[in-house]
Design a protein around this motif. Structure first.
Motif, mmCIF file in Angstrom:
data_model
loop_
_atom_site.group_PDB
_atom_site.id
_atom_site.type_symbol
_atom_site.label_atom_id
_atom_site.label_comp_id
_atom_site.label_asym_id
_atom_site.label_seq_id
_atom_site.Cartn_x
_atom_site.Cartn_y
_atom_site.Cartn_z
ATOM 1 N N SER A 1 0.919 -4.653 -5.095
ATOM 2 C CA SER A 1 2.023 -4.653 -4.142
ATOM 3 C C SER A 1 1.989 -3.375 -3.305
ATOM 4 N N LEU A 2 2.576 -3.453 -2.142
ATOM 5 C CA LEU A 2 2.576 -2.302 -1.238
ATOM 6 C C LEU A 2 3.324 -1.102 -1.828
ATOM 7 N N PRO A 3 4.488 -1.286 -2.460
ATOM 8 C CA PRO A 3 5.145 -0.112 -3.059
ATOM 9 C C PRO A 3 4.313 0.556 -4.162
ATOM 10 N N VAL A 4 3.672 -0.225 -5.008
ATOM 11 C CA VAL A 4 2.835 0.357 -6.058
ATOM 12 C C VAL A 4 1.648 1.077 -5.440
ATOM 13 N N SER A 5 1.012 0.460 -4.478
ATOM 14 C CA SER A 5 -0.135 1.091 -3.823
ATOM 15 C C SER A 5 0.265 2.387 -3.121
ATOM 16 N N PHE A 6 1.378 2.340 -2.415
ATOM 17 C CA PHE A 6 1.793 3.495 -1.616
ATOM 18 C C PHE A 6 2.336 4.628 -2.485
ATOM 19 N N TRP B 1 -3.860 0.703 2.845
ATOM 20 C CA TRP B 1 -4.169 0.021 4.115
ATOM 21 C C TRP B 1 -4.403 -1.473 3.878
ATOM 22 N N ARG B 2 -5.200 -1.791 2.879
ATOM 23 C CA ARG B 2 -5.503 -3.207 2.612
ATOM 24 C C ARG B 2 -4.286 -3.950 2.083
ATOM 25 N N SER B 3 -3.481 -3.301 1.274
ATOM 26 C CA SER B 3 -2.257 -3.935 0.789
ATOM 27 C C SER B 3 -1.299 -4.197 1.949
ATOM 28 N N ALA C 1 3.593 2.291 6.436
ATOM 29 C CA ALA C 1 2.613 2.754 5.447
ATOM 30 C C ALA C 1 1.278 3.093 6.104
ATOM 31 N N CYS C 2 0.808 2.234 6.993
ATOM 32 C CA CYS C 2 -0.466 2.496 7.685
ATOM 33 C C CYS C 2 -0.360 3.733 8.573
#
Length: 170
Positions: A83-88, A134-136, A153-154
């Motif tokens: 997920s985006l929050p976990v990745s970020f 970026w990929r997420s 995020a990006c």
């Protein structure tokens, strides 16, 4: 018969097209995996009796996609599948903050060669974090049609990457 005990043949009475009866033997079909090969034991050491393996290693052999959880997590982040929050927050920012603090604390205590190694490791982890974010983010934009947080995020990834480049140049 190698691989296990021999299965006895059974006799069946069959009729030919001419009306004659004959007795023929039949065997059950062979299993694709011998029972002795499917049992969770190993005989890796020469001369050793069969010793039990762990359930996990047996399951991993039966399921080739079952790699270790750590490798799956690293690859999932790299591919943008988390997920985006976990990745970020977790993979990009928390991990990078840990390395920045560790390098500041260890700066005077370590020889320059070790510090160079830590800087290279921190850069590799940063790139891994940025690529995963970026990929997420692009996955969220394509699949979920949400745009605000992925674009934020990006943008942050681009700004931080540029700040790293300018800090190393200076």
């Amino acid at each position: 018969m190698k691989g296990g005990p021999e299965i006895p043949a059974t006799s069946q009475l069959s009729e030919s097209p001419q009306g004659e009866y004959s007795l023929r033997e039949s065997r059950p079909p062979e299993l694709p995996v011998k029972l002795s090969e499917a049992s969770p034991t190993t005989n890796d050491l020469p001369g050793a009796a069969e010793t039990p393996r762990s359930i996990f290693s047996y399951w991993a052999e039966q399921n080739p996609r079952s790699e270790s959880l750590d490798k799956d997590y690293l690859i999932k982040h790299w591919r943008g599948e988390l997920s985006l929050p976990v990745s970020f927050w977790l993979n990009a920012w928390l991990l990078q903050a840990f390395f920045v603090v560790a390098m500041r604390v260890l700066a005077g205590l370590m020889p320059p060669a070790v510090m160079l190694g830590l800087v290279i490791l921190a850069m590799a982890i940063a790139v891994w974090g940025w690529v995963g974010v970026w990929r997420s983010a692009t996955r969220v934009m394509k699949q979920e049609k949400r745009y605000f947080w992925p674009i934020v995020a990006c943008s942050v990834v681009v700004l931080v990457a540029l700040s790293w480049v300018f800090s190393f140049i200076a």
